[in-house]
Each structure stands twice: as C-alpha cells, then as structure tokens.
Design a protein around this motif. Structure first.
Motif, PDB file in Angstrom:
ATOM      1  N   GLU A   5       0.830  -1.207   0.000  1.00 38.92           N
ATOM      2  CA  GLU A   5       0.000   0.000   0.000  1.00 38.92           C
ATOM      3  C   GLU A   5       0.866   1.258   0.000  1.00 38.92           C
ATOM      4  OE1 GLU A   5      -3.962  -1.657   2.343  1.00 38.92           O
ATOM      5  OE2 GLU A   5      -2.242  -0.954   3.515  1.00 38.92           O
ATOM      6  N   ILE A   6       1.939   1.230   0.771  1.00 39.62           N
ATOM      7  CA  ILE A   6       2.862   2.372   0.798  1.00 39.62           C
ATOM      8  C   ILE A   6       3.499   2.547  -0.577  1.00 39.62           C
ATOM      9  CG2 ILE A   6       5.031   3.244   1.769  1.00 39.62           C
ATOM     10  CD1 ILE A   6       4.171   1.820   4.413  1.00 39.62           C
ATOM     11  N   ARG A   7       3.884   1.452  -1.203  1.00 38.04           N
ATOM     12  CA  ARG A   7       4.466   1.536  -2.556  1.00 38.04           C
ATOM     13  C   ARG A   7       3.485   2.203  -3.505  1.00 38.04           C
ATOM     14  NH1 ARG A   7       4.873  -0.558  -7.568  1.00 38.04           N
ATOM     15  NH2 ARG A   7       6.965  -0.766  -8.423  1.00 38.04           N
ATOM     16  N   GLN A   8       2.212   1.833  -3.424  1.00 35.91           N
ATOM     17  CA  GLN A   8       1.216   2.422  -4.312  1.00 35.91           C
ATOM     18  C   GLN A   8       1.039   3.914  -4.032  1.00 35.91           C
ATOM     19  OE1 GLN A   8      -0.203   0.883  -7.062  1.00 35.91           O
ATOM     20  NE2 GLN A   8      -0.629   3.046  -7.446  1.00 35.91           N
ATOM     21  N   VAL A   9       1.101   4.303  -2.775  1.00 37.14           N
ATOM     22  CA  VAL A   9       1.021   5.731  -2.421  1.00 37.14           C
ATOM     23  C   VAL A   9       2.173   6.482  -3.082  1.00 37.14           C
ATOM     24  CG1 VAL A   9       1.349   7.359  -0.502  1.00 37.14           C
ATOM     25  CG2 VAL A   9      -0.281   5.469  -0.274  1.00 37.14           C
ATOM     26  N   ILE A  10       3.373   5.922  -3.022  1.00 39.39           N
ATOM     27  CA  ILE A  10       4.539   6.571  -3.621  1.00 39.39           C
ATOM     28  C   ILE A  10       4.383   6.633  -5.147  1.00 39.39           C
ATOM     29  CG2 ILE A  10       7.055   6.497  -3.922  1.00 39.39           C
ATOM     30  CD1 ILE A  10       6.050   7.237  -1.072  1.00 39.39           C
ATOM     31  N   ILE A  11       3.895   5.569  -5.742  1.00 42.67           N
ATOM     32  CA  ILE A  11       3.640   5.574  -7.191  1.00 42.67           C
ATOM     33  C   ILE A  11       2.659   6.694  -7.540  1.00 42.67           C
ATOM     34  CG2 ILE A  11       2.518   4.302  -9.078  1.00 42.67           C
ATOM     35  CD1 ILE A  11       5.288   3.247  -8.613  1.00 42.67           C
ATOM     36  N   ASN A  12       1.590   6.813  -6.762  1.00 43.38           N
ATOM     37  CA  ASN A  12       0.592   7.857  -7.024  1.00 43.38           C
ATOM     38  C   ASN A  12       1.210   9.254  -6.922  1.00 43.38           C
ATOM     39  OD1 ASN A  12      -1.269   5.797  -7.277  1.00 43.38           O
ATOM     40  ND2 ASN A  12      -2.191   6.124  -5.286  1.00 43.38           N
ATOM     41  N   ILE A  13       2.056   9.453  -5.934  1.00 43.76           N
ATOM     42  CA  ILE A  13       2.732  10.747  -5.771  1.00 43.76           C
ATOM     43  C   ILE A  13       3.655  11.000  -6.962  1.00 43.76           C
ATOM     44  CG2 ILE A  13       4.441  12.018  -4.400  1.00 43.76           C
ATOM     45  CD1 ILE A  13       3.172  10.675  -1.893  1.00 43.76           C
ATOM     46  N   ASP A  45       8.902  17.765  -3.306  1.00 47.46           N
ATOM     47  CA  ASP A  45       7.466  17.594  -3.527  1.00 47.46           C
ATOM     48  C   ASP A  45       6.980  16.248  -2.986  1.00 47.46           C
ATOM     49  OD1 ASP A  45       7.139  20.067  -4.706  1.00 47.46           O
ATOM     50  OD2 ASP A  45       7.242  19.297  -6.768  1.00 47.46           O
ATOM     51  N   ILE A  46       7.793  15.221  -3.128  1.00 41.13           N
ATOM     52  CA  ILE A  46       7.434  13.906  -2.577  1.00 41.13           C
ATOM     53  C   ILE A  46       7.298  14.018  -1.059  1.00 41.13           C
ATOM     54  CG2 ILE A  46       8.206  11.524  -2.213  1.00 41.13           C
ATOM     55  CD1 ILE A  46       9.692  11.782  -4.940  1.00 41.13           C
ATOM     56  N   VAL A  47       8.291  14.624  -0.436  1.00 40.68           N
ATOM     57  CA  VAL A  47       8.279  14.796   1.022  1.00 40.68           C
ATOM     58  C   VAL A  47       7.064  15.621   1.454  1.00 40.68           C
ATOM     59  CG1 VAL A  47       9.531  15.803   2.972  1.00 40.68           C
ATOM     60  CG2 VAL A  47      10.779  14.531   1.207  1.00 40.68           C
ATOM     61  N   MET A  48       6.770  16.692   0.715  1.00 35.54           N
ATOM     62  CA  MET A  48       5.642  17.557   1.063  1.00 35.54           C
ATOM     63  C   MET A  48       4.304  16.844   0.871  1.00 35.54           C
ATOM     64  SD  MET A  48       7.097  20.101   2.283  1.00 35.54           S
ATOM     65  CE  MET A  48       5.724  21.183   2.531  1.00 35.54           C
ATOM     66  N   GLU A  49       4.194  16.033  -0.150  1.00 33.35           N
ATOM     67  CA  GLU A  49       2.964  15.262  -0.362  1.00 33.35           C
ATOM     68  C   GLU A  49       2.732  14.282   0.783  1.00 33.35           C
ATOM     69  OE1 GLU A  49       0.361  14.939  -2.844  1.00 33.35           O
ATOM     70  OE2 GLU A  49       1.037  16.993  -3.112  1.00 33.35           O
ATOM     71  N   LEU A  50       3.797  13.620   1.226  1.00 33.42           N
ATOM     72  CA  LEU A  50       3.670  12.702   2.363  1.00 33.42           C
ATOM     73  C   LEU A  50       3.233  13.458   3.613  1.00 33.42           C
ATOM     74  CD1 LEU A  50       6.789  10.471   1.734  1.00 33.42           C
ATOM     75  CD2 LEU A  50       4.399   9.714   1.691  1.00 33.42           C
ATOM     76  N   THR A  72      12.452   3.692   0.504  1.00 34.38           N
ATOM     77  CA  THR A  72      11.344   4.552   0.924  1.00 34.38           C
ATOM     78  C   THR A  72      10.282   3.742   1.653  1.00 34.38           C
ATOM     79  OG1 THR A  72      11.734   6.062  -0.918  1.00 34.38           O
ATOM     80  CG2 THR A  72       9.565   6.151   0.115  1.00 34.38           C
ATOM     81  N   VAL A  73       9.908   2.614   1.079  1.00 35.24           N
ATOM     82  CA  VAL A  73       8.897   1.756   1.709  1.00 35.24           C
ATOM     83  C   VAL A  73       9.409   1.246   3.052  1.00 35.24           C
ATOM     84  CG1 VAL A  73       7.646  -0.438   1.496  1.00 35.24           C
ATOM     85  CG2 VAL A  73       7.759   1.131  -0.454  1.00 35.24           C
ATOM     86  N   GLU A  74      10.661   0.842   3.098  1.00 36.60           N
ATOM     87  CA  GLU A  74      11.250   0.359   4.353  1.00 36.60           C
ATOM     88  C   GLU A  74      11.231   1.459   5.422  1.00 36.60           C
ATOM     89  OE1 GLU A  74      15.606  -1.109   5.888  1.00 36.60           O
ATOM     90  OE2 GLU A  74      14.948  -1.749   3.894  1.00 36.60           O
TER      91      GLU A  74
END
Length: 85
Positions: A5-13, A45-50, A72-74
């Motif tokens: 699920e975390i991987r998918q969140v990162i993909i979406n970002i 932007d990745i950090v800010m989205e999280l 990142t997932v780890e």
C-alpha cells in the motif's frame, strides 16, 4: 498501511509529480533519480505530499533513506503502519 500500500502511495505521488514518466518498469532497488528525471524540487514535492496526505514529518537528515522505492517503503513502513489508506 502495508508495504504494498505504501508503494502504491509513492507511485501515485510520483505520477502527479512526474506525469510524463513511465513508471511501469520502475526498478524498486534503483534510486529514483537514476531512473527518472527528478530534480531536488521534485524530491521535496514527494516529502511535502507525504506530509500533506499523512502528516509524516521527515527530517532532512533522513532524505537519503528515500532514494529508492525499496528504501522509501522500508523507511515509511513503521511510520505508517497504523495509518489507513
């Protein structure tokens, strides 16, 4: 959240930040910057989205742990383990 699920969140970002990138052949073990045309602002932007989506505070000293999908997932798994998707 689980690691998939975390991987998918990162993909979406990543899809929002770099809409022209083909993420279908993303190698999770290779640094994002080696596979994609990401600059330092894109990375922020990745950090800010999280932060915006999940209220995750990532100290600048930990940014290197967000280099690849695997790292990142780890890094995020213990932080987001009790978070709903």
């Amino acid at each position: 959240m689980t690691p998939p699920e975390i991987r998918q969140v990162i993909i979406n970002i990543l899809e929002r930040i770099a809409p022209d990138e083909d993420l279908s052949d993303l190698d999770d073990s290779v640094a994002f910057r080696e596979q994609m045309e990401l600059d330092s602002m894109d990375f922020l932007d990745i950090v800010m989205e999280l932060r915006k989506l999940y209220r995750v505070q990532i100290p600048e000293s930990d940014y290197e742990q967000l280099a690849s999908m695997n790292s990142t997932v780890e890094y995020l798994t213990p932080i987001l383990k009790d978070t709903e998707v």
